[in-house]
Motif scaffolding. Structure first.
Motif, PDB file in Angstrom:
ATOM      1  N   VAL A  12      -3.194  -7.667   6.210  1.00  0.00           N
ATOM      2  CA  VAL A  12      -3.281  -6.199   6.285  1.00  0.00           C
ATOM      3  C   VAL A  12      -3.329  -5.735   7.748  1.00  0.00           C
ATOM      4  O   VAL A  12      -2.534  -4.890   8.172  1.00  0.00           O
ATOM      5  N   PHE A  13      -4.251  -6.310   8.529  1.00  0.00           N
ATOM      6  CA  PHE A  13      -4.440  -5.786   9.884  1.00  0.00           C
ATOM      7  C   PHE A  13      -3.319  -6.192  10.839  1.00  0.00           C
ATOM      8  O   PHE A  13      -2.878  -5.382  11.657  1.00  0.00           O
ATOM      9  N   ILE A  16      -0.451  -3.875  10.071  1.00  0.00           N
ATOM     10  CA  ILE A  16      -0.597  -2.535  10.655  1.00  0.00           C
ATOM     11  C   ILE A  16      -0.405  -2.595  12.178  1.00  0.00           C
ATOM     12  O   ILE A  16       0.274  -1.743  12.774  1.00  0.00           O
ATOM     13  N   CYS A  46      -5.619  -4.864  16.249  1.00  0.00           N
ATOM     14  CA  CYS A  46      -5.234  -5.121  14.852  1.00  0.00           C
ATOM     15  C   CYS A  46      -4.403  -6.390  14.759  1.00  0.00           C
ATOM     16  O   CYS A  46      -4.692  -7.277  13.936  1.00  0.00           O
ATOM     17  N   GLY A 151       1.540   1.915   7.796  1.00  0.00           N
ATOM     18  CA  GLY A 151       0.306   1.861   8.578  1.00  0.00           C
ATOM     19  C   GLY A 151       0.573   2.140  10.049  1.00  0.00           C
ATOM     20  O   GLY A 151      -0.180   2.866  10.712  1.00  0.00           O
ATOM     21  N   PHE A 240      -4.405   4.138  -0.767  1.00  0.00           N
ATOM     22  CA  PHE A 240      -3.438   3.872   0.310  1.00  0.00           C
ATOM     23  C   PHE A 240      -2.294   4.881   0.333  1.00  0.00           C
ATOM     24  O   PHE A 240      -1.651   5.053   1.362  1.00  0.00           O
ATOM     25  N   VAL A 261      -6.284   7.368   7.838  1.00  0.00           N
ATOM     26  CA  VAL A 261      -6.111   5.969   8.236  1.00  0.00           C
ATOM     27  C   VAL A 261      -7.114   5.084   7.478  1.00  0.00           C
ATOM     28  O   VAL A 261      -6.745   4.044   6.910  1.00  0.00           O
ATOM     29  N   HIS A 264      -6.123   4.729   3.884  1.00  0.00           N
ATOM     30  CA  HIS A 264      -4.929   3.885   3.743  1.00  0.00           C
ATOM     31  C   HIS A 264      -5.287   2.406   3.880  1.00  0.00           C
ATOM     32  O   HIS A 264      -4.841   1.570   3.082  1.00  0.00           O
ATOM     33  N   VAL A 265      -6.119   2.085   4.883  1.00  0.00           N
ATOM     34  CA  VAL A 265      -6.497   0.682   5.117  1.00  0.00           C
ATOM     35  C   VAL A 265      -7.299   0.142   3.932  1.00  0.00           C
ATOM     36  O   VAL A 265      -7.041  -0.972   3.451  1.00  0.00           O
ATOM     37  N   LEU A 269      -6.130  -2.952   1.622  1.00  0.00           N
ATOM     38  CA  LEU A 269      -6.955  -4.154   1.421  1.00  0.00           C
ATOM     39  C   LEU A 269      -7.104  -4.455  -0.076  1.00  0.00           C
ATOM     40  O   LEU A 269      -7.004  -5.608  -0.497  1.00  0.00           O
TER      41      LEU A 269
END
Lengths: 290, 250
Positions: A12-13, A16, A46, A151, A240, A261, A264-265, A269
């Motif tokens: 995920v990170f 983004i 990120c 993202g 999200f 944000v 969405h994160v 996740l």
């Protein structure tokens, strides 16, 4: 599949982060000086934070450099190369913007290309696995890349792009879920082909080979998430996609953007947790777990 | 290298006879014993004497029940270990080159000093043939007892995989599938040796011999011993009979 937190956090990170680097490399937004510095710090936190997190699920992280050797055959190795090249190129490009006020377009463009390639190679690690029919589809890279770019667009402050890309990501994710529910049944692999005993009648697992658990059951026969999967899917889409788009339609403020944000994160996740938790590995067939 | 060889000089592997296997798990134990004491990292056990035991094994015996459309079900014991696939998906996914397939005999091995323990090869294997060791944090798999089959310090009859050497039923056979006159090639041809999950495209080397149909059981036959097995005392007598009647009346 066992949903390892390190891998969920990583995909995920870093997705983004590389999504934001993609936009920055194309000069969107066209920032220089300390504003550019802030954008690049967020992107690197990120992207690099995610990559470091991914090493936590390795048994021997001290040997991780060896993973750069097999780029000819291994998507995991290719991912390592793309990530390093993207980070070096974007580091040079970012230094130009921050310290020299220079826009080195070609370096930025190449950095953007390698940022997208990094996310693509990550997704191919999962897509290539015929053993997990739910992942073995071109929709998997499409899902990873649309999440990464939406993202990135959110963090780059590109409201219109963000809304369009989030809508695309949501559509791809929904189709992937629907298609995925029938993927194992449609793959042609079942207990009959796994044992070769199908010609004699219907096969059922009578006795497991061991009374306790083992690596295979822990890693591949994870079933905890299935019970609430429909609810989690709705929550995830709401967080999200729906909530961020509604927030972006409101008059712009930094606080509302931050909320969009965060939502969405959180949703991404949850979606990624489901991506792993719902995936059925064919080895579960041998244990009668499918 | 984690690219696969185009061809291998020999194709060493196993034939497992599902008709003969009695499900005693002796192959599981001899495999664990040999591979813990010899080549590579030992196969660890965690909480071995506690309430939640778990351990690494390179060979496991499942049991399946096959129910035909009519007649009695058949129980089949099913040993499963690495099939040393020609198109081994576990090899090509490896990022470090730790997993490889040998050109000389086709054995799929892991170089444990190069393994980073990412687990991707186990994800790529449809058969569950690879297990990450919980203590050593490296991937373990069947080596086809590479440290026995070429070992000139062992008597000649011991130069075969531990599971094959120990099987009391003679259900496991070791040989070269590239040689059409080998014992394993002949068995495969005679008995219709089958591949597991052929649709996965892994081209496994190991073959399984299907169980032969069992004799039919005549279910309508009258059992001449049955009358002698009827319960002798159907009604309780004496004190228990009185108690039974009294309690009944209450």
């Amino acid at each position: 599949m066992h949903p390892a937190p390190s891998v969920i956090f990583f995909t995920v990170f870093s997705g983004i982060g590389f999504g934001l680097l993609f936009f920055l490399g194309l000069g969107i937004p066209a920032v220089t000086g300390w504003t550019a510095f802030a954008f690049f710090v967020i992107a690197y936190l990120c992207a690099v934070g995610g990559l470091i997190s991914s090493t936590f699920h390795l048994g021997h992280p001290e040997r991780a450099l060896k993973a750069f050797t097999q780029w000819r055959s291994s998507w995991l190795s290719r991912e390592g190369w793309c990530a390093v090249i993207a980070l070096i190129l974007m580091g040079l490009y970012g230094a130009g913007l921050v310290f020299f006020g220079q826009h080195w377009g070609l370096i930025g463009f190449l950095g953007s290309v390698f940022s997208v390639l990094t996310v693509f190679t990550t997704s191919m690690i999962y897509t290539q696995l015929k053993t997990i029919p739910r992942w073995n589809t071109p929709l998997t890279p499409a899902m990873f890349m649309s999440f990464s770019l939406s993202g990135g667009a959110l963090l780059a402050g590109q409201t219109t792009w963000a809304m369009v890309l989030i809508a695309i990501a949501a559509a791809i994710q929904i189709v992937l879920w629907m298609q995925g529910d029938g993927a194992l049944a449609g793959s042609g692999t079942d207990l009959a082909t796994a044992t070769g005993l199908g010609t004699g009648g219907s096969v059922r697992a009578f006795e497991p080979p061991h009374t306790g658990t083992n690596y295979l059951l822990k890693e591949f026969a994870y079933t905890v998430g299935r019970k609430h999967s429909q609810k989690l899917r709705i929550i995830s889409i709401g967080l999200f996609a729906v909530l961020p788009v509604v927030l972006l339609l409101l008059p712009f403020s930094h606080f509302i953007a931050l909320l969009a944000v965060a939502s969405h994160v959180a949703g991404a996740l949850a979606a990624r947790w489901l991506f792993f938790a719902e995936a059925e590995h064919v080895v579960g067939l041998y244990y009668g777990k499918r | 290298m984690t690219t696969l060889p185009q061809t291998t000089e020999r194709k060493l592997g196993l034939v497992i006879d599902l008709d003969t296997c009695v499900g005693c798990h002796a192959c599981v134990i001899s495999c664990k014993g040999w591979n813990t004491e010899n080549y590579g990292a030992p196969l660890s056990d965690t909480d071995a004497y506690g309430g939640d035991p778990s351990g690494t094994f390179l060979n496991r015996v499942h049991s399946y029940e096959v129910q035909p459309e009519a007649g009695a079900a058949q129980l089949i014991h099913f040993p499963k270990s690495c099939l040393h696939c020609e198109d081994a998906p576990c090899v090509t996914v490896c990022p470090t080159g730790a997993s490889y397939k040998r050109v000389e005999d086709g054995i799929v091995l892991v170089n444990e000093t190069d393994c980073i323990g990412c687990g991707l090869c186990a994800w790529a294997c449809p058969y569950g043939a690879r297990e990450m060791d919980a203590v050593e944090k490296v991937m373990k798999k069947c080596t086809l007892c590479v440290d026995r089959i070429y070992n000139e310090n062992l008597p000649e009859e011991d130069r075969e995989p531990a599971c094959v050497r120990t099987c009391p039923a003679g259900a496991r056979h070791f040989g070269d599938f590239a040689d059409p006159d080998s014992n394993v090639s002949k068995l495969t041809a005679e008995r219709g040796g089958m591949e597991l999950m052929p649709e996965q495209g892994t081209k496994p080397v190991n073959r399984y011999l299907p169980p032969r149909p069992k004799d039919t059981i005549e279910t309508d036959q009258i059992d001449i011993l049955a009358p002698y097995l009827a319960p002798v005392a159907e009604e309780a007598t004496g004190f228990l009979g009185w108690l039974d009647k009294t309690l009944e009346k209450l």
